[in-house]
Design a protein around this motif. Structure first.
Motif, PDB file in Angstrom:
ATOM      1  N   ALA A  42      42.753  46.729  38.572  1.00 26.12           N
ATOM      2  CA  ALA A  42      42.451  47.994  39.249  1.00 26.12           C
ATOM      3  C   ALA A  42      42.755  47.888  40.743  1.00 26.12           C
ATOM      4  N   VAL A  43      42.400  46.761  41.364  1.00 25.00           N
ATOM      5  CA  VAL A  43      42.713  46.559  42.785  1.00 25.00           C
ATOM      6  C   VAL A  43      44.219  46.621  42.996  1.00 25.00           C
ATOM      7  N   ASP A  44      44.968  46.060  42.062  1.00 22.72           N
ATOM      8  CA  ASP A  44      46.429  46.014  42.162  1.00 22.72           C
ATOM      9  C   ASP A  44      47.042  47.416  42.291  1.00 22.72           C
ATOM     10  N   LEU A  45      46.329  48.438  41.818  1.00 19.45           N
ATOM     11  CA  LEU A  45      46.813  49.815  41.946  1.00 19.45           C
ATOM     12  C   LEU A  45      46.825  50.288  43.400  1.00 19.45           C
ATOM     13  N   PHE A  46      46.028  49.631  44.251  1.00 17.78           N
ATOM     14  CA  PHE A  46      45.837  50.069  45.632  1.00 17.78           C
ATOM     15  C   PHE A  46      46.542  49.191  46.664  1.00 17.78           C
ATOM     16  N   LEU A  47      46.998  47.990  46.269  1.00 20.32           N
ATOM     17  CA  LEU A  47      47.570  47.041  47.226  1.00 20.32           C
ATOM     18  C   LEU A  47      49.040  46.775  46.951  1.00 20.32           C
ATOM     19  N   ASP A  48      49.792  46.584  48.027  1.00 22.60           N
ATOM     20  CA  ASP A  48      51.187  46.201  47.892  1.00 22.60           C
ATOM     21  C   ASP A  48      51.294  44.725  47.530  1.00 22.60           C
ATOM     22  N   GLY A  49      52.428  44.349  46.967  1.00 23.61           N
ATOM     23  CA  GLY A  49      52.661  42.989  46.503  1.00 23.61           C
ATOM     24  C   GLY A  49      52.431  41.945  47.580  1.00 23.61           C
ATOM     25  N   GLY A  50      51.881  40.805  47.152  1.00 22.08           N
ATOM     26  CA  GLY A  50      51.639  39.691  48.051  1.00 22.08           C
ATOM     27  C   GLY A  50      50.290  39.712  48.731  1.00 22.08           C
ATOM     28  N   LYS A  51      49.585  40.834  48.711  1.00 20.23           N
ATOM     29  CA  LYS A  51      48.253  40.913  49.311  1.00 20.23           C
ATOM     30  C   LYS A  51      47.256  40.160  48.427  1.00 20.23           C
ATOM     31  N   THR A  52      46.321  39.464  49.049  1.00 18.56           N
ATOM     32  CA  THR A  52      45.325  38.704  48.297  1.00 18.56           C
ATOM     33  C   THR A  52      44.272  39.632  47.724  1.00 18.56           C
ATOM     34  N   ILE A  53      44.083  39.538  46.414  1.00 20.38           N
ATOM     35  CA  ILE A  53      43.036  40.293  45.738  1.00 20.38           C
ATOM     36  C   ILE A  53      41.760  39.460  45.694  1.00 20.38           C
ATOM     37  N   ALA A  54      41.886  38.199  45.294  1.00 21.58           N
ATOM     38  CA  ALA A  54      40.708  37.339  45.186  1.00 21.58           C
ATOM     39  C   ALA A  54      41.114  35.874  45.199  1.00 21.58           C
ATOM     40  N   LYS A  55      40.194  35.055  45.663  1.00 17.02           N
ATOM     41  CA  LYS A  55      40.306  33.602  45.542  1.00 17.02           C
ATOM     42  C   LYS A  55      39.095  33.180  44.726  1.00 17.02           C
ATOM     43  N   ILE A  56      39.352  32.710  43.512  1.00 19.91           N
ATOM     44  CA  ILE A  56      38.276  32.386  42.584  1.00 19.91           C
ATOM     45  C   ILE A  56      38.181  30.872  42.442  1.00 19.91           C
ATOM     46  N   ARG A  57      37.038  30.322  42.820  1.00 20.37           N
ATOM     47  CA  ARG A  57      36.829  28.875  42.714  1.00 20.37           C
ATOM     48  C   ARG A  57      36.348  28.522  41.310  1.00 20.37           C
ATOM     49  N   ALA A  58      37.042  27.563  40.713  1.00 19.17           N
ATOM     50  CA  ALA A  58      36.669  27.072  39.391  1.00 19.17           C
ATOM     51  C   ALA A  58      36.655  25.551  39.440  1.00 19.17           C
ATOM     52  N   ARG A  59      36.191  24.942  38.378  1.00 17.96           N
ATOM     53  CA  ARG A  59      36.160  23.476  38.330  1.00 17.96           C
ATOM     54  C   ARG A  59      37.545  22.879  38.480  1.00 17.96           C
ATOM     55  N   THR A  60      38.551  23.603  38.065  1.00 13.34           N
ATOM     56  CA  THR A  60      39.924  23.098  38.105  1.00 13.34           C
ATOM     57  C   THR A  60      40.624  23.395  39.423  1.00 13.34           C
ATOM     58  N   GLY A  61      39.958  24.021  40.361  1.00 17.49           N
ATOM     59  CA  GLY A  61      40.556  24.357  41.647  1.00 17.49           C
ATOM     60  C   GLY A  61      40.353  25.806  41.998  1.00 17.49           C
ATOM     61  N   VAL A  62      41.201  26.298  42.867  1.00 16.60           N
ATOM     62  CA  VAL A  62      41.099  27.681  43.328  1.00 16.60           C
ATOM     63  C   VAL A  62      42.230  28.496  42.716  1.00 16.60           C
ATOM     64  N   ASP A  63      41.864  29.591  42.084  1.00 10.89           N
ATOM     65  CA  ASP A  63      42.829  30.527  41.493  1.00 10.89           C
ATOM     66  C   ASP A  63      42.975  31.695  42.459  1.00 10.89           C
ATOM     67  N   VAL A  64      44.155  31.842  43.033  1.00 12.70           N
ATOM     68  CA  VAL A  64      44.404  32.939  43.965  1.00 12.70           C
ATOM     69  C   VAL A  64      45.111  34.056  43.214  1.00 12.70           C
ATOM     70  N   ARG A  65      44.513  35.239  43.237  1.00 12.55           N
ATOM     71  CA  ARG A  65      45.115  36.414  42.597  1.00 12.55           C
ATOM     72  C   ARG A  65      45.753  37.274  43.672  1.00 12.55           C
ATOM     73  N   LEU A  66      47.042  37.571  43.509  1.00  9.99           N
ATOM     74  CA  LEU A  66      47.781  38.379  44.469  1.00  9.99           C
ATOM     75  C   LEU A  66      48.210  39.699  43.836  1.00  9.99           C
ATOM     76  N   ALA A  67      48.302  40.732  44.659  1.00 12.62           N
ATOM     77  CA  ALA A  67      48.826  42.014  44.177  1.00 12.62           C
ATOM     78  C   ALA A  67      50.291  41.817  43.796  1.00 12.62           C
TER      79      ALA A  67
END
Length: 121
Positions: free
Chosen positions: A50-75
């Protein structure tokens, strides 16, 4: 101003938002108010889409910390929704809804209006 209430995030939410915004445009809306008050969250992937509908490509949506590291979600691409936007939040706005509102706010894509959110995200 077109008003759209989002009560929870599910797999259908991104397409529902897109469809509702299309209708609001046809009705003459030049700006949007997304009401996330009382939205306890739901499907995190749906909120990211849903956030991706509002942001242009390459913008950071979220940085999610997990046991395996950080998952960065980009538009992913050009944002189909470009109207000026406010997001209404309150103490019942939690989890995926907080991610959605924070992503739009931190990317200067929307202004948050209301009360402090639950604080879960």
């Amino acid at each position: 101003v077109g008003v759209l209430a989002v009560r929870s995030f599910s797999g259908a939410t991104p397409s529902a938002i897109e469809g509702a915004v299309t209708q609001l445009r046809q009705d003459g809306a030049k700006s949007l108010a997304l009401d996330l008050r009382g939205n306890g969250g739901g499907d995190l992937d749906a909120a990211v889409k849903a956030v991706d509908l509002f942001l242009d490509g390459g913008k950071t949506i979220a940085k999610i910390r997990a046991r395996t590291g950080v998952d960065v979600r980009l538009a992913s691409g050009p944002a189909p929704i470009r109207e000026p936007t406010v997001v209404l939040v309150d103490a019942g706005t939690a989890s995926a809804a907080e991610l959605f509102s924070a992503a739009l706010s931190s990317n200067r894509r929307a202004t948050l209006v209301g009360q402090q959110t639950y604080g879960k995200a």
